[in-house]
Design a protein around this motif. Structure first.
Motif, PDB file in Angstrom:
ATOM      1  N   ARG A 198       7.246   0.519   1.422  1.00 39.04           N
ATOM      2  CA  ARG A 198       7.611   1.110   1.743  1.00 39.04           C
ATOM      3  C   ARG A 198       7.511   2.223   2.500  1.00 39.04           C
ATOM      4  NH1 ARG A 198       8.048   0.282  -4.440  1.00 39.04           N
ATOM      5  NH2 ARG A 198       5.969   1.124  -4.333  1.00 39.04           N
ATOM      6  N   ALA A 199       7.481   1.996   3.563  1.00 38.51           N
ATOM      7  CA  ALA A 199       7.789   3.774   5.184  1.00 38.51           C
ATOM      8  C   ALA A 199       8.574   3.602   6.079  1.00 38.51           C
ATOM      9  CB  ALA A 199       5.883   3.571   4.857  1.00 38.51           C
ATOM     10  N   GLY A 200       8.164   4.046   7.062  1.00 36.53           N
ATOM     11  CA  GLY A 200       9.087   3.817   8.098  1.00 36.53           C
ATOM     12  C   GLY A 200       7.813   4.071   9.105  1.00 36.53           C
ATOM     13  N   SER A 201       8.426   4.606  10.291  1.00 41.18           N
ATOM     14  CA  SER A 201       8.097   5.394  11.629  1.00 41.18           C
ATOM     15  C   SER A 201       6.566   4.971  11.827  1.00 41.18           C
ATOM     16  CB  SER A 201       7.920   6.784  11.614  1.00 41.18           C
ATOM     17  OG  SER A 201       9.770   7.101  11.277  1.00 41.18           O
ATOM     18  N   SER A 202       6.572   3.429  10.933  1.00 42.67           N
ATOM     19  CA  SER A 202       5.149   2.533  11.669  1.00 42.67           C
ATOM     20  C   SER A 202       4.063   3.667  10.759  1.00 42.67           C
ATOM     21  CB  SER A 202       5.144   3.170  13.616  1.00 42.67           C
ATOM     22  OG  SER A 202       6.029   1.841  13.644  1.00 42.67           O
ATOM     23  N   HIS A 203       4.301   4.073   9.797  1.00 41.79           N
ATOM     24  CA  HIS A 203       2.820   5.248   9.223  1.00 41.79           C
ATOM     25  C   HIS A 203       2.321   4.349   8.956  1.00 41.79           C
ATOM     26  CE1 HIS A 203       3.499   9.007  10.236  1.00 41.79           C
ATOM     27  NE2 HIS A 203       4.800   9.499  10.109  1.00 41.79           N
ATOM     28  N   GLY A 204       0.712   4.850   8.531  1.00 39.36           N
ATOM     29  CA  GLY A 204      -0.266   3.480   7.744  1.00 39.36           C
ATOM     30  C   GLY A 204       0.007   1.743   7.816  1.00 39.36           C
ATOM     31  N   ILE A 205       0.337   1.617   9.283  1.00 37.73           N
ATOM     32  CA  ILE A 205      -0.201  -0.211   9.510  1.00 37.73           C
ATOM     33  C   ILE A 205      -1.050   0.227  10.593  1.00 37.73           C
ATOM     34  CG2 ILE A 205       1.410  -1.296  11.461  1.00 37.73           C
ATOM     35  CD1 ILE A 205       4.028  -0.066  10.534  1.00 37.73           C
ATOM     36  N   THR A 206      -1.933  -1.356  10.433  1.00 36.23           N
ATOM     37  CA  THR A 206      -2.668  -1.778  10.720  1.00 36.23           C
ATOM     38  C   THR A 206      -3.260  -2.843  11.697  1.00 36.23           C
ATOM     39  OG1 THR A 206      -4.144  -0.195   9.155  1.00 36.23           O
ATOM     40  CG2 THR A 206      -5.918  -1.947  10.662  1.00 36.23           C
ATOM     41  N   LYS A 207      -2.995  -2.899  12.847  1.00 35.02           N
ATOM     42  CA  LYS A 207      -3.499  -4.002  13.596  1.00 35.02           C
ATOM     43  C   LYS A 207      -4.760  -4.619  13.019  1.00 35.02           C
ATOM     44  CE  LYS A 207      -2.884  -7.384  18.158  1.00 35.02           C
ATOM     45  NZ  LYS A 207      -2.692  -6.833  18.880  1.00 35.02           N
ATOM     46  N   VAL A 208      -4.636  -6.184  12.199  1.00 34.83           N
ATOM     47  CA  VAL A 208      -6.119  -6.752  12.292  1.00 34.83           C
ATOM     48  C   VAL A 208      -6.700  -7.443  12.634  1.00 34.83           C
ATOM     49  CG1 VAL A 208      -8.068  -7.717  10.492  1.00 34.83           C
ATOM     50  CG2 VAL A 208      -6.518  -5.754  10.065  1.00 34.83           C
ATOM     51  N   SER A 209      -7.061  -7.676  14.102  1.00 31.59           N
ATOM     52  CA  SER A 209      -7.440  -8.856  14.765  1.00 31.59           C
ATOM     53  C   SER A 209      -8.168 -10.301  14.146  1.00 31.59           C
ATOM     54  CB  SER A 209      -8.301  -8.499  15.812  1.00 31.59           C
ATOM     55  OG  SER A 209      -7.363  -7.631  16.840  1.00 31.59           O
ATOM     56  N   ASP A 210      -8.257 -10.384  12.922  1.00 26.78           N
ATOM     57  CA  ASP A 210      -9.724 -11.607  12.422  1.00 26.78           C
ATOM     58  C   ASP A 210      -9.170 -11.162  10.858  1.00 26.78           C
ATOM     59  OD1 ASP A 210     -11.268 -13.932  11.559  1.00 26.78           O
ATOM     60  OD2 ASP A 210     -12.585 -12.666  12.188  1.00 26.78           O
ATOM     61  N   SER A 211      -8.158 -11.952  10.835  1.00 25.55           N
ATOM     62  CA  SER A 211      -7.191 -11.843   8.913  1.00 25.55           C
ATOM     63  C   SER A 211      -9.289 -12.657   8.193  1.00 25.55           C
ATOM     64  CB  SER A 211      -6.644 -12.148   9.008  1.00 25.55           C
ATOM     65  OG  SER A 211      -6.503 -13.700   9.062  1.00 25.55           O
ATOM     66  N   ALA A 212      -9.530 -12.858   8.277  1.00 25.65           N
ATOM     67  CA  ALA A 212     -10.688 -13.832   7.419  1.00 25.65           C
ATOM     68  C   ALA A 212     -11.895 -12.488   7.367  1.00 25.65           C
ATOM     69  CB  ALA A 212     -11.378 -14.633   8.500  1.00 25.65           C
ATOM     70  N   ASP A 213     -11.620 -11.610   7.907  1.00 24.31           N
ATOM     71  CA  ASP A 213     -12.337 -10.223   7.706  1.00 24.31           C
ATOM     72  C   ASP A 213     -12.269  -9.796   6.832  1.00 24.31           C
ATOM     73  OD1 ASP A 213     -14.115  -8.000   8.016  1.00 24.31           O
ATOM     74  OD2 ASP A 213     -14.268  -7.648  10.705  1.00 24.31           O
ATOM     75  N   ALA A 214     -12.946  -9.435   6.008  1.00 25.53           N
ATOM     76  CA  ALA A 214     -12.521  -8.636   4.592  1.00 25.53           C
ATOM     77  C   ALA A 214     -12.811  -7.692   4.230  1.00 25.53           C
ATOM     78  CB  ALA A 214     -13.135  -9.609   3.489  1.00 25.53           C
ATOM     79  N   ASP A 215     -13.697  -7.731   4.888  1.00 19.94           N
ATOM     80  CA  ASP A 215     -13.952  -5.720   4.866  1.00 19.94           C
ATOM     81  C   ASP A 215     -12.916  -5.380   6.101  1.00 19.94           C
ATOM     82  OD1 ASP A 215     -16.416  -5.813   3.945  1.00 19.94           O
ATOM     83  OD2 ASP A 215     -17.239  -5.869   5.623  1.00 19.94           O
ATOM     84  N   ALA A 216     -12.420  -5.614   7.586  1.00 21.35           N
ATOM     85  CA  ALA A 216     -11.553  -5.138   8.463  1.00 21.35           C
ATOM     86  C   ALA A 216     -10.331  -5.582   6.780  1.00 21.35           C
ATOM     87  CB  ALA A 216     -11.626  -6.190   9.392  1.00 21.35           C
ATOM     88  N   VAL A 217      -9.503  -6.351   6.500  1.00 19.47           N
ATOM     89  CA  VAL A 217      -8.451  -6.809   5.803  1.00 19.47           C
ATOM     90  C   VAL A 217      -8.582  -4.627   4.642  1.00 19.47           C
ATOM     91  CG1 VAL A 217      -7.017  -7.494   4.207  1.00 19.47           C
ATOM     92  CG2 VAL A 217      -7.961  -8.893   6.625  1.00 19.47           C
ATOM     93  N   VAL A 218      -9.794  -5.437   4.011  1.00 15.90           N
ATOM     94  CA  VAL A 218      -9.450  -4.303   3.018  1.00 15.90           C
ATOM     95  C   VAL A 218      -9.859  -2.595   3.684  1.00 15.90           C
ATOM     96  CG1 VAL A 218     -11.572  -2.877   1.409  1.00 15.90           C
ATOM     97  CG2 VAL A 218     -10.993  -5.589   1.269  1.00 15.90           C
ATOM     98  N   ALA A 219      -9.946  -2.493   4.403  1.00 13.91           N
ATOM     99  CA  ALA A 219      -9.872  -1.227   5.308  1.00 13.91           C
ATOM    100  C   ALA A 219      -8.741  -0.918   5.050  1.00 13.91           C
ATOM    101  CB  ALA A 219     -10.905  -1.250   6.364  1.00 13.91           C
ATOM    102  N   ALA A 220      -8.083  -1.956   6.205  1.00 16.66           N
ATOM    103  CA  ALA A 220      -6.141  -1.553   6.413  1.00 16.66           C
ATOM    104  C   ALA A 220      -5.361  -1.689   5.148  1.00 16.66           C
ATOM    105  CB  ALA A 220      -5.608  -3.050   7.264  1.00 16.66           C
TER     106      ALA A 220
END
Length: 374
Positions: A198-220
């Motif tokens: 529930r946000a807009g203007s692309s605030h808080g969005i992260t592109k994760v290039s490897d969804s199997a990378d748990a650490d990257a997903v957790v950070a996002a």
């Protein structure tokens, strides 16, 4: 001057408590610079970051992005008189320091130029309906459902309108079922986008290039949770980003839809984030250079989305258009940006409706609705 002869009194409400506070101020500045002063009496009402309602300046020059410093405008906390919202008779109530409440003026209609939570999400719309004040834009439920991208997707899919695959993460699920959530995210595909629900203007969005990378997903997910405890993870859609503006028809018929625009993200940006939208050379092609058949489908689908979600007044519908000609709905904005760089006014200008006419349409469609429950 009698009440029959006086100008239509319009309260322009802007600012707000969301992360889109500054963009709301810029939107208000743009609207205030073109609204017809011969026809309308404008009452500028700012909502500060802390939620105070203040009578504030309606000077458009104070509500622009500083081109030299890129500084964004805000509603000052020390605004003149503290303004309570409205009483049950539609009177704008003002509290002067050291004095009691005073009725300022009867308001005929409100332009709630607020983006994001506490403004575009049905909260302020509910206030206006409770007290019987007419307002522009979508009603309580439509605003709330469109703001929450999880419910938006569910409603669209229920109406047979395609969207990208996704995983919704509630606060409880993230705290107690994290492993299952991470497994579900990994099944979406290699690349995913993690965003606040529930946000807009692309605030808080992260592109994760490897969804199997748990650490990257957790950070996002944690980055998204700084804006909203509810998070949406979407599968990447490889395609062109196309947008359409929608307006409630003046005759009450099928909604009017603008020419579609294609978004071109400036060099150096991985996707269309906040800086790419408002502080870069990102641009639009209007009309989008796509086949006529695809243009017709996009415009028809934009009107279908508008009606399926129960929208009123105006909206912007964002799509993905793939190489295979597939069209997927990305997002729906019930109070799209009106800044000079925003897509909504640019699309309508190319379609033959200028900025001043857009404001007129917003006000007149709001005035013809009865106040209260829609």
């Amino acid at each position: 001057m009698s009440s029959e002869q006086r100008k239509i009194r319009v309260a322009v409400v802007f600012g707000g408590r969301s992360s889109e506070h500054e963009i709301s101020c810029v939107t208000a500045g743009s609207v205030l610079s073109v609204i017809d002063g011969d026809r309308y009496e404008v009452v500028p009402v700012g909502i500060t970051r802390t939620g105070n309602w203040v009578l504030t300046s309606g000077d458009p020059e104070r509500l622009r992005i500083d081109e030299a410093t890129r500084a964004l405008p805000t509603v000052p906390e020390d605004g003149a008189d503290l303004a309570l919202p409205f009483d049950a008779a539609g009177q704008l109530m003002v509290v002067h320091p050291g004095k009691g409440p005073e009725r300022l003026a009867e308001v005929d209609v409100v332009l709630p130029l607020l983006h994001g939570p506490f403004g575009e999400d049905g909260t302020i719309q509910g206030l206006f309906e409770m007290i019987g004040v007419r307002y522009a834009g979508a009603g309580v439920f439509s605003s709330a459902a469109a703001m929450d991208k999880v419910f938006m997707k569910a409603m669209l899919r229920g109406n047979g309108i395609p969207t990208s695959d996704f995983v919704a993460i509630s606060d409880r699920q993230w705290r107690t079922e994290r492993k299952r959530v991470l497994d579900d995210v990994a099944e979406l595909g290699t690349t995913v986008f993690v965003k606040p629900a529930r946000a807009g203007s692309s605030h808080g969005i992260t592109k994760v290039s490897d969804s199997a990378d748990a650490d990257a997903v957790v950070a996002a997910v944690e980055a998204a949770r700084e804006h909203d405890p509810k998070v949406l993870v979407e599968a990447q859609v490889v395609g062109r980003e196309i947008e359409c503006g929608v307006l409630e028809a003046e005759d009450g018929g099928t909604p009017d839809v603008s020419f579609p625009a294609e978004v071109h993200v400036a060099d150096g940006f991985d996707f269309y984030d906040f800086e790419a939208k408002y502080l870069s050379t990102s641009g639009l092609t209007i009309p989008a250079e796509i086949p006529e058949e695809a243009t017709a489908r996009l415009r028809a689908m934009a009107a279908e989305v508008f009606e399926a979600m129960g929208c009123e007044g105006l909206a912007r519908v964002d799509f993905f258009y793939t190489r295979d000609g597939e069209i997927l709905v990305n997002e729906l904005n019930t109070m799209p940006g009106f800044t000079p760089s925003s897509a909504f006014p640019q699309m309508w200008a190319a379609t033959g409706v200028d900025y001043a006419e857009l404001i007129e349409r917003m006000i007149t469609t709001a005035l013809r609705r009865d106040p209260g429950l829609r």
